[in-house]
Design an enzyme around this catalytic site. Sequence first.
Site, PDB file in Angstrom:
ATOM      1  N   ILE A 136       0.939  -1.284   0.013  1.00 18.79           N
ATOM      2  CA  ILE A 136      -0.029  -0.080   0.049  1.00 18.79           C
ATOM      3  C   ILE A 136       0.754   1.248  -0.066  1.00 18.79           C
ATOM      4  O   ILE A 136       1.777   1.321   0.999  1.00 18.79           O
ATOM      5  CB  ILE A 136      -0.851  -0.030   1.162  1.00 18.79           C
ATOM      6  CG1 ILE A 136      -1.754  -1.421   1.412  1.00 18.79           C
ATOM      7  CG2 ILE A 136      -1.804   1.111   1.269  1.00 18.79           C
ATOM      8  CD1 ILE A 136      -2.475  -1.417   2.509  1.00 18.79           C
ATOM      9  N   ASP A 200       3.857  -3.666  17.027  1.00 22.66           N
ATOM     10  CA  ASP A 200       4.077  -3.436  15.503  1.00 22.66           C
ATOM     11  C   ASP A 200       3.511  -2.578  14.901  1.00 22.66           C
ATOM     12  O   ASP A 200       4.048  -1.648  14.091  1.00 22.66           O
ATOM     13  CB  ASP A 200       3.591  -4.946  14.731  1.00 22.66           C
ATOM     14  CG  ASP A 200       3.825  -4.812  13.230  1.00 22.66           C
ATOM     15  OD1 ASP A 200       5.099  -5.025  12.722  1.00 22.66           O
ATOM     16  OD2 ASP A 200       2.742  -4.424  12.499  1.00 22.66           O
ATOM     17  N   LYS A 204       4.456   1.454  13.062  1.00 18.11           N
ATOM     18  CA  LYS A 204       4.150   1.911  11.809  1.00 18.11           C
ATOM     19  C   LYS A 204       3.379   3.324  11.745  1.00 18.11           C
ATOM     20  O   LYS A 204       3.406   4.088  11.326  1.00 18.11           O
ATOM     21  CB  LYS A 204       3.303   0.962  11.181  1.00 18.11           C
ATOM     22  CG  LYS A 204       3.792  -0.333  10.635  1.00 18.11           C
ATOM     23  CD  LYS A 204       2.951  -1.496  10.465  1.00 18.11           C
ATOM     24  CE  LYS A 204       3.608  -2.887  10.221  1.00 18.11           C
ATOM     25  NZ  LYS A 204       2.649  -3.700   9.851  1.00 18.11           N
TER      26      LYS A 204
END
Length: 433
Positions: A136, A200, A204
């Site tokens: 993406i 995680d 991001k």
Amino acid sequence: MAAVDVPVALLGYGTVGSAVDRLLREQAADIERATGHRLRVVKALVRDPERDRGDGAPPTTTDFAEIRDDPEVAVVAEVMGGLDPAGEYVLELLRAGKPVVTANKQLVARRGDELFAAAAGGGVQLRFEASVCAAIPVIKVLREALVVTHVHRVLGIVNGTTNFVLTEMEGGATYDEALAEAQRLGYAEADPTEDVSGLDSAAKMAILATVAFGSRVTPDDVACEGLERIELADVEAARELDMVVRLVGSATLIDGQVDVRVRPALVDRRHPLAAIEGAFNAVSLQGDAIREITLEGPGAGGIETASAVVADLIAVVGTTGTGFLQNDACWRELPRLPEGEVASPFYVRIEVADRPGVLALVALRLAAKEISVARLVQRPGEGSATLHIVTHEAPAGRLRDALDEIDALDETRAPASALAVISDRGVAELGWR
């Protein structure tokens, strides 16, 4: 016209590195036709040079200096992961004047200031599309397409493992059953802690917030809550409220202050993020000129991550010498919004004794903190009842104070839990008023 030869080196030749090499070989003609350049991997840094890597694999080395000091290497892709030694390798490459593409989210999130300073000093680019949502292109959109747009909110489902688990729970699986299935299918590691704890996603979201707002955000700045407290009762209540449970990262700019967090939330089924199922990712960008843009697709996987790395390699080659995207995305320092001031509608689950007057006690504690109830669903149990409450928008600090008082009641059977509600509709449109 003859193609320009572009020698590429890889730091790492595992799942992603080998996929990058394969894509560059298999798509060489398409890349050359589009760019006039032929990118080819000439060397890869590996731990075990004796390992059989199949036909067509590039020469390998265990000596990083062979790549750093090779004048023919035009660009390097770091796909080895981890903070050490990857961080020092990337810094040395940038200082030596070699542009770098990386898929390393923890490295970019935690050491981005050092990396960009080194890139600026070396007069080269650092690109990191693959560090966030694999295929993406959200970093490219933020840094290029929306470079003059005032983006003030980023919402994202940026971890496929947790989204798969929650989707399975919607089908009736328990958390443990859903996680086991994710591990069986390869969506979750044997130790899934980084995923299910939200760490995680936090790395991001730190990167996305940094790029979107032009102010450095690290994972330590991200308020983080994982899936540990989510129960089937929450998923079932969400269904009754025409919502779904998702692990959502949010980055918000409010009056010059930044709030970045990762937490489970109830998402209105009409919101774009509610439609994201299984191991897919999506990011919604909201800004003054664009209203809202949502990008979605596979957010993990070797070939998906490799495609983002290759796109960045091509972008570096196509803009080398122009100064484009050579500078650090950060140009200001923004303060953090105090935790308790973050406002949202909330879903609250409270287990209480099933006897007259208890609901009034709960309502009084909420009202005392100026928290208004938009909807209430009560589910009886054996000698107890579970209250599923949706509030109107309220500051998180006031809600926490009210829940602390509710937890202290003799009639409360277990600590209350609260999840933010994400919806573009008001409570009247949702039919809760």
